[in-house]
Enzyme design. Structure first.
Site, mmCIF file in Angstrom:
data_model
loop_
_atom_site.group_PDB
_atom_site.id
_atom_site.type_symbol
_atom_site.label_atom_id
_atom_site.label_comp_id
_atom_site.label_asym_id
_atom_site.label_seq_id
_atom_site.Cartn_x
_atom_site.Cartn_y
_atom_site.Cartn_z
ATOM 1 N N TYR A 86 0.837 -1.196 0.000
ATOM 2 C CA TYR A 86 0.000 0.000 0.000
ATOM 3 C C TYR A 86 0.868 1.241 0.000
ATOM 4 C CZ TYR A 86 0.929 0.641 5.012
ATOM 5 O OH TYR A 86 1.538 0.832 6.229
ATOM 6 N N CYS A 87 0.246 2.362 -0.358
ATOM 7 C CA CYS A 87 0.894 3.667 -0.313
ATOM 8 C C CYS A 87 -0.122 4.680 0.212
ATOM 9 C CB CYS A 87 1.422 4.058 -1.698
ATOM 10 S SG CYS A 87 0.136 4.303 -2.940
ATOM 11 N N ARG A 88 0.008 5.906 -0.155
ATOM 12 C CA ARG A 88 -0.908 6.940 0.341
ATOM 13 C C ARG A 88 -2.270 6.851 -0.345
ATOM 14 N NH1 ARG A 88 -2.206 11.890 -1.533
ATOM 15 N NH2 ARG A 88 -3.047 13.339 -0.027
#
Length: 119
Positions: A86-88
């Site tokens: 995941y990221c932002r």
């Protein structure tokens, strides 16, 4: 026949999601939480260290997408085991998923719309 040719051109120009959809699964926030909760998984946050330090999912490892060590750090992981990434907002994790496919990872789960959608 005309429609087939047009679709072929668009696929050639913009790519096909067939490979990605086979090996990369985009999970909703609730499905992502269910699959990582109380399990020993390879959970990776590809945001910057500052973003990671401002709050991350419990037990996540930070491998910065922009780092020169990205490939080296991912090569330390087990390519035959699932990776939860995941990221932002979902953009860097999507790009990371494509890199992981090229590196030989076979099972990748990407958090839809990133950690902004998680909490």
């Amino acid at each position: 026949m005309k429609h087939f040719i047009i679709m072929t051109i668009f696929t050639a120009l913009f790519g096909s999601n067939t490979t990605q959809s086979d090996n990369v699964k985009i999970l909703s926030s609730s499905d992502f939480k269910t699959q990582i909760t109380n399990k020993n998984v390879q959970l990776i946050d590809v945001r910057t260290p500052d973003e990671f330090n401002s709050g991350h999912i419990k037990d996540a490892k930070n491998i910065d997408f922009f780092s020169g060590q990205f490939n080296e750090e991912f090569n330390k992981l087990d390519k035959t085991q699932a990776v939860y990434i995941y990221c932002r907002s979902g953009s860097r994790s999507r790009q990371s998923s494509n890199k992981l496919l090229a590196m030989g990872f076979t099972e990748i789960y990407d958090l839809k719309r990133g950690i902004l959608n998680y909490n």
